[in-house]
Design a protein around this motif. Structure first.
Motif, PDB file in Angstrom:
ATOM      1  N   MET A  65       3.949   5.141   3.592  1.00  0.00           N
ATOM      2  CA  MET A  65       2.614   5.379   3.051  1.00  0.00           C
ATOM      3  C   MET A  65       2.222   6.844   3.200  1.00  0.00           C
ATOM      4  O   MET A  65       2.550   7.491   4.192  1.00  0.00           O
ATOM      5  CB  MET A  65       1.580   4.505   3.767  1.00  0.00           C
ATOM      6  N   ALA A  66       1.512   7.352   2.214  1.00  0.00           N
ATOM      7  CA  ALA A  66       0.990   8.718   2.265  1.00  0.00           C
ATOM      8  C   ALA A  66      -0.493   8.640   2.615  1.00  0.00           C
ATOM      9  O   ALA A  66      -1.312   8.189   1.803  1.00  0.00           O
ATOM     10  CB  ALA A  66       1.188   9.417   0.925  1.00  0.00           C
ATOM     11  N   ILE A  67      -0.853   9.059   3.816  1.00  0.00           N
ATOM     12  CA  ILE A  67      -2.230   8.976   4.299  1.00  0.00           C
ATOM     13  C   ILE A  67      -2.849  10.371   4.253  1.00  0.00           C
ATOM     14  O   ILE A  67      -2.334  11.309   4.868  1.00  0.00           O
ATOM     15  CB  ILE A  67      -2.297   8.429   5.740  1.00  0.00           C
ATOM     16  N   THR A  68      -3.960  10.500   3.517  1.00  0.00           N
ATOM     17  CA  THR A  68      -4.634  11.788   3.362  1.00  0.00           C
ATOM     18  C   THR A  68      -6.044  11.687   3.924  1.00  0.00           C
ATOM     19  O   THR A  68      -6.838  10.855   3.492  1.00  0.00           O
ATOM     20  CB  THR A  68      -4.696  12.201   1.881  1.00  0.00           C
ATOM     21  N   GLY A  69      -6.355  12.548   4.882  1.00  0.00           N
ATOM     22  CA  GLY A  69      -7.650  12.509   5.541  1.00  0.00           C
ATOM     23  C   GLY A  69      -8.602  13.562   5.015  1.00  0.00           C
ATOM     24  O   GLY A  69      -8.575  13.920   3.838  1.00  0.00           O
ATOM     25  N   VAL A  94       0.851  -1.185   0.000  1.00  0.00           N
ATOM     26  CA  VAL A  94       0.000   0.000   0.000  1.00  0.00           C
ATOM     27  C   VAL A  94       0.885   1.233   0.000  1.00  0.00           C
ATOM     28  O   VAL A  94       1.689   1.440   0.907  1.00  0.00           O
ATOM     29  CB  VAL A  94      -0.935   0.011   1.225  1.00  0.00           C
ATOM     30  N   SER A  95       0.752   2.058  -1.035  1.00  0.00           N
ATOM     31  CA  SER A  95       1.565   3.272  -1.129  1.00  0.00           C
ATOM     32  C   SER A  95       0.863   4.469  -0.518  1.00  0.00           C
ATOM     33  O   SER A  95       1.513   5.445  -0.115  1.00  0.00           O
ATOM     34  CB  SER A  95       1.904   3.563  -2.592  1.00  0.00           C
ATOM     35  N   GLY A  96      -0.475   4.421  -0.450  1.00  0.00           N
ATOM     36  CA  GLY A  96      -1.197   5.544   0.116  1.00  0.00           C
ATOM     37  C   GLY A  96      -2.666   5.238   0.320  1.00  0.00           C
ATOM     38  O   GLY A  96      -3.183   4.226  -0.163  1.00  0.00           O
ATOM     39  N   ALA A  97      -3.324   6.121   1.055  1.00  0.00           N
ATOM     40  CA  ALA A  97      -4.760   6.002   1.296  1.00  0.00           C
ATOM     41  C   ALA A  97      -5.344   7.408   1.344  1.00  0.00           C
ATOM     42  O   ALA A  97      -4.775   8.306   1.961  1.00  0.00           O
ATOM     43  CB  ALA A  97      -5.029   5.261   2.602  1.00  0.00           C
ATOM     44  N   VAL A  98      -6.477   7.575   0.688  1.00  0.00           N
ATOM     45  CA  VAL A  98      -7.117   8.888   0.600  1.00  0.00           C
ATOM     46  C   VAL A  98      -8.575   8.754   1.033  1.00  0.00           C
ATOM     47  O   VAL A  98      -9.309   7.911   0.512  1.00  0.00           O
ATOM     48  CB  VAL A  98      -7.045   9.459  -0.829  1.00  0.00           C
ATOM     49  N   GLY A 112      -8.085  17.053   2.557  1.00  0.00           N
ATOM     50  CA  GLY A 112      -6.736  16.924   2.020  1.00  0.00           C
ATOM     51  C   GLY A 112      -5.638  16.940   3.067  1.00  0.00           C
ATOM     52  O   GLY A 112      -4.453  17.099   2.721  1.00  0.00           O
ATOM     53  N   ALA A 113      -5.988  16.774   4.339  1.00  0.00           N
ATOM     54  CA  ALA A 113      -4.982  16.801   5.401  1.00  0.00           C
ATOM     55  C   ALA A 113      -4.032  15.619   5.295  1.00  0.00           C
ATOM     56  O   ALA A 113      -4.457  14.481   5.105  1.00  0.00           O
ATOM     57  CB  ALA A 113      -5.669  16.810   6.766  1.00  0.00           C
ATOM     58  N   SER A 114      -2.756  15.894   5.409  1.00  0.00           N
ATOM     59  CA  SER A 114      -1.736  14.853   5.347  1.00  0.00           C
ATOM     60  C   SER A 114      -1.391  14.376   6.747  1.00  0.00           C
ATOM     61  O   SER A 114      -1.167  15.187   7.649  1.00  0.00           O
ATOM     62  CB  SER A 114      -0.480  15.390   4.660  1.00  0.00           C
ATOM     63  N   LEU A 115      -1.331  13.071   6.926  1.00  0.00           N
ATOM     64  CA  LEU A 115      -0.955  12.535   8.234  1.00  0.00           C
ATOM     65  C   LEU A 115       0.492  12.898   8.556  1.00  0.00           C
ATOM     66  O   LEU A 115       0.827  13.168   9.715  1.00  0.00           O
ATOM     67  CB  LEU A 115      -1.150  11.019   8.266  1.00  0.00           C
ATOM     68  N   ASN A 116       1.353  12.918   7.549  1.00  0.00           N
ATOM     69  CA  ASN A 116       2.743  13.320   7.780  1.00  0.00           C
ATOM     70  C   ASN A 116       2.809  14.739   8.331  1.00  0.00           C
ATOM     71  O   ASN A 116       3.603  15.041   9.228  1.00  0.00           O
ATOM     72  CB  ASN A 116       3.563  13.223   6.488  1.00  0.00           C
ATOM     73  N   ALA A 117       1.969  15.618   7.800  1.00  0.00           N
ATOM     74  CA  ALA A 117       1.943  16.998   8.280  1.00  0.00           C
ATOM     75  C   ALA A 117       1.386  17.067   9.698  1.00  0.00           C
ATOM     76  O   ALA A 117       1.889  17.805  10.553  1.00  0.00           O
ATOM     77  CB  ALA A 117       1.117  17.868   7.337  1.00  0.00           C
TER      78      ALA A 117
END
Length: 508
Positions: free
Chosen positions: A354-358, A111-115, A361-366
């Motif tokens: 993984m790039a998780i976007t909530g 899994v590379s990401g989830a939006v 458009g909020a980024s979990l990394n941010a």
């Protein structure tokens, strides 16, 4: 551990990322509850998590076998008091077969990401292969010790001979008679160094800081003991309970009375003195930081291995790496044919890469730029229907992470039961509840041994404690035993045009 009773309500479509102890526990409890609308995503070709990846010589657990296993799936015939890598992995495979999980696993599906789609109230999972799929619930079970950490040393790629990380051991490399350089003296190195030192011609062991190492009370179980455990399951459970409370008592030393750990420091010094002839090696091996500030390691063959004449303990800082040598800052070239990194894991980079976007458009990394945090280590505000197993501040220094995982899974099961209600499509933990919870956790961490000032994988570069749980495991279980719905913003399904409820993903 008992599954939550279910009725005929439709189940949300659930994605579980990872097939280690956490992911399999989650899937097994879903099956026990009669829910089969889930898919496990695994980046590798086989399951097992860290027990699949770490195949280095001597790989084993430092928690007793009967406790480092599912409470609802006891194994009476453990071969040793502390399980080996191969046996633990076999245990996980046996559990997966028993619960018929293989049909739910997508192997080689990283899994590379989830939006999160706020309009559709679901998650889109993107795989590294370019394929995407949609789920109502996403549960991450990636662990904290799954991404190898590589040292920041100039010339890392210049080495011409075989080189590998201990978590990606290259079994095709014959170490017999070779000059081997090992960088790092952490939990993996203390297990594999004693297993290879007799094979190599010479071993150069580079130590940045020493580790507190005490003897490991390990031995094989006798056949009659295994038979007793199998014939009298209650005896097996009593034995597990005794182990649990023995380990649990250590939490007092880590979280409240750090001076109690000095007993272990004295024991480590005594064992080094008793088992080592070389006084200079012994002096450099014993740490100068407070015991418990970093992970305390268990091994009964570490000190004799370091005392070997063909092992050089090097404590000078490394300057750079060349094609056939590791060069220290004093200019000394340490020739090597093989280079092994025992440099641990990127433990504070939760869910990476993984790039998780909530929502919005909020980024979990941010959201985690100042250090990862989550409500009860499980939920993050702004990321509805996302649940994290082995998340921030759920790691332990004194007991079994499997116990913690079962507590988290019980909590997530309650969340899933809530999401099965026709009037609930999403649940998003309230920001104020998350902030208050994490303030409390950080305040309690301030009084623990982990704030003694040493550099460890428990903390971020800024010094925030993101990994460890600052209390007893039974306190965590009590805290997660009951879902408080008021902690979450519950949202009803959105209405499609013509007044019909929007369809929800459900595989039955």
């Amino acid at each position: 551990m008992t599954a939550t009773p279910t009725d005929s309500a439709p189940s949300p479509r659930i994605a579980i990322i990872g097939t280690g102890f956490g992911g399999l526990c989650m899937a097994m409890q879903l099956v026990r509850a009669g829910i089969r609308s889930f898919t496990l995503f695994e980046k590798a070709k086989t399951l097992g998590g860290t027990w699949r990846d770490n195949t280095y010589p001597g790989a084993a657990c430092d928690v007793q076998s009967h406790l480092y296993s599912y409470s609802f799936e006891p194994k009476s015939d453990w071969s040793r008091k502390f399980g080996t890598q191969a046996e633990i992995r076999q245990y996980l495979e046996d559990c997966a077969r028993k619960y018929d999980l293989y049909g739910h696993i997508r192997f080689e599906s990283e899994v590379s990401g989830a939006v999160f789609d706020d309009a559709l109230q679901n998650w889109r999972l993107d795989l590294a292969t370019g394929v995407s799929d949609v789920f109502d619930v996403v549960i991450t079970a990636c662990g904290q010790l799954n991404r190898p950490a590589w040292p920041n040393i100039p010339g890392l790629d210049a080495f011409a001979g075989p080189s590998f990380h201990s978590a990606r051991w290259d079994h095709t490399v014959d170490l017999r008679g070779r000059h081997v350089a090992v960088i790092g003296t952490g939990a993996s190195a203390i297990q594999f160094v004693p297993r290879i030192v007799d094979r190599v011609g010479r071993l150069k062991l580079f130590q940045r800081s020493g580790a507190w190492v005490v003897s490991k009370p390990d031995r094989p179980f006798k056949r009659f003991e295994q038979r007793l455990f199998a014939r009298f399951p209650l005896l097996d459970r009593v034995y597990r309970t005794l182990i649990y409370w023995k380990n649990e008592s250590r939490a007092l030393a880590f979280t409240r009375f750090g001076f109690l750990l000095e007993t272990f420091a004295w024991k480590a010094r005594f064992e080094a003195w008793r088992q080592m002839r070389d006084a200079d090696k012994r002096r450099r091996l014993i740490p100068d930081y407070k015991i418990g500030c970093k992970r305390i390691l268990l091994a009964s063959d570490w000190y004799p291995a370091i005392d070997r004449d063909n092992l050089d303990l090097i404590t000078d800082d490394i300057d750079h790496i060349e094609a056939d040598a590791v060069v220290t800052k004093d200019g000394t070239r340490h020739a090597a044919d093989v280079l092994i990194y025992g440099t641990g894991f990127q433990a504070t980079d939760f869910l990476a890469p993984m790039a998780i976007t909530g929502r919005n458009g909020a980024s979990l990394n941010a959201a985690w730029r100042d250090g990862a945090e989550a409500y009860k280590g499980i939920s993050v505000s702004g990321f509805p229907n996302l649940f994290i197993l082995y998340g921030p501040n759920t790691n332990l220094a004194h007991s079994s992470i499997v116990f913690m995982l079962e507590s988290q899974v019980r909590y997530v099961m309650q969340c899933i039961e809530t999401l099965r209600e026709p009037a609930v499509a999403t649940m998003d933990v309230r920001a104020d509840r998350q902030q208050a919870y994490n303030r409390d956790v950080q305040e309690r961490l301030d009084g623990t041994v982990w704030t003694a000032g040493c550099d460890s994988w428990y903390t971020t570069a800024s010094g925030k404690q993101t990994n460890n749980w600052p209390d007893f495991t039974f306190a965590f279980r009590r805290m997660t035993a009951r879902l408080t719905r008021e902690d979450y913003a519950l949202e009803a399904p959105r209405r499609a045009p013509h007044g019909q409820p929007a369809p929800r993903a459900d595989s039955g």
